[in-house]
Write a protein that holds these residues in place. Structure first.
Motif, PDB file in Angstrom:
ATOM      1  N   LYS A  67       0.816  -1.213   0.000  1.00  0.00           N
ATOM      2  CA  LYS A  67       0.000   0.000   0.000  1.00  0.00           C
ATOM      3  C   LYS A  67       0.856   1.273   0.000  1.00  0.00           C
ATOM      4  N   SER A  72      -5.213   1.849   2.493  1.00  0.00           N
ATOM      5  CA  SER A  72      -6.341   1.025   2.040  1.00  0.00           C
ATOM      6  C   SER A  72      -7.152   1.707   0.948  1.00  0.00           C
ATOM      7  N   THR A  75      -5.913   0.517  -2.352  1.00  0.00           N
ATOM      8  CA  THR A  75      -6.329  -0.867  -2.592  1.00  0.00           C
ATOM      9  C   THR A  75      -7.786  -0.922  -3.020  1.00  0.00           C
ATOM     10  N   VAL A 135     -13.419   2.355   5.375  1.00  0.00           N
ATOM     11  CA  VAL A 135     -12.779   1.170   4.791  1.00  0.00           C
ATOM     12  C   VAL A 135     -13.637  -0.065   5.014  1.00  0.00           C
ATOM     13  N   ASP A 197      -7.696  -5.210   6.095  1.00  0.00           N
ATOM     14  CA  ASP A 197      -6.285  -5.150   5.723  1.00  0.00           C
ATOM     15  C   ASP A 197      -5.677  -6.545   5.622  1.00  0.00           C
ATOM     16  N   PHE A 200      -6.844  -8.136   2.373  1.00  0.00           N
ATOM     17  CA  PHE A 200      -6.154  -7.559   1.221  1.00  0.00           C
ATOM     18  C   PHE A 200      -4.716  -8.073   1.128  1.00  0.00           C
TER      19      PHE A 200
END
Length: 228
Positions: A67, A72, A75, A135, A197, A200
């Motif tokens: 990242k 985030s 992403t 997020v 997170d 991801f």
């Protein structure tokens, strides 16, 4: 006495085609060929295209893990762009009437859901401060989008099977992966930003592995081309 001009089949006021329609068809045909050649399993795919796809997958995977460009939010933007691109390809196929009438409704729903979710995620990450609650919420939205996109793809696959139309196994597997990824993202979003997170990061590892696999496949294709 002057002779009248010979009769023609043109109606009064008719204009000749300036070639605009032909140009659109030509561009559409080129775009269609690019889309088809971009599929690694297509017989016409060249090794350099597959290698390029592997490099892109690996780079996206690294972005998912490290990242470097904004946490985030970056992403989520990438994921939104992926959904948007898939929806636009389906829309293009619908516009070119490449899909059988029996699956056009499912394809239209799939395209509409992908466009909606992709645009919502991209717009939100650009114009709203991406806090942890944002997020988590966007992860749920993306998860729903993935689930719908994959589920409609699987539904389309079953319609194709009933019509005795050959179906690449890769398509069915890819849609199943989207369904699973969607459910995982929804559950992760419900648990909070930290869980998102972690998911991801896992997706990043899988993308890097996929990129390496595509690179290996491209090497095999190159060897085959040199052996001919």
């Amino acid at each position: 006495m002057t002779s009248s001009p010979p009769p023609t089949d043109e109606t009064p006021g008719a204009t000749h085609d300036s070639g605009g329609g032909a140009d659109i068809d030509s561009v559409s045909a080129i775009a269609e060929d690019i889309i088809n050649r971009g599929a690694p399993w297509d017989a016409r795919t060249s090794w350099n295209i597959v290698l390029g796809e592997g490099i892109v997958a690996a780079i996206v995977g690294l972005l998912f893990i490290f990242k470097p460009l904004g946490g985030s939010s970056t992403t989520l933007q990438i994921v939104g762009l992926v959904l948007l691109a898939g929806a636009l390809i389906t829309s293009f196929q619908l516009w070119r009437h490449q899909l059988r009438p029996e699956i056009e409704q499912l394809a239209s729903f799939r395209s509409g859901s992908g466009l909606t979710v992709g645009l919502v995620v991209i717009v939100a990450t650009f114009f709203v401060p991406v806090t942890d609650p944002v997020v988590a919420a966007l992860a749920v939205v993306v998860g729903i989008g993935f689930f719908v996109f994959g589920a409609t793809g699987i539904g389309t696959s079953f319609v194709r099977m009933q019509l005795d139309v050959p179906l690449p196994v890769f398509t069915l597997v890819a849609n199943a992966v989207l369904v699973v990824a969607g459910l995982v993202l929804v559950l992760a979003g419900a648990r909070g930003a930290d869980s998102v997170d972690g998911i991801f990061n896992l997706l990043g590892v899988l993308l890097i592995a996929s990129g390496l696999a595509l690179a290996g496949y491209s090497y095999m294709l190159r060897q085959q081309d040199e052996g001919r």
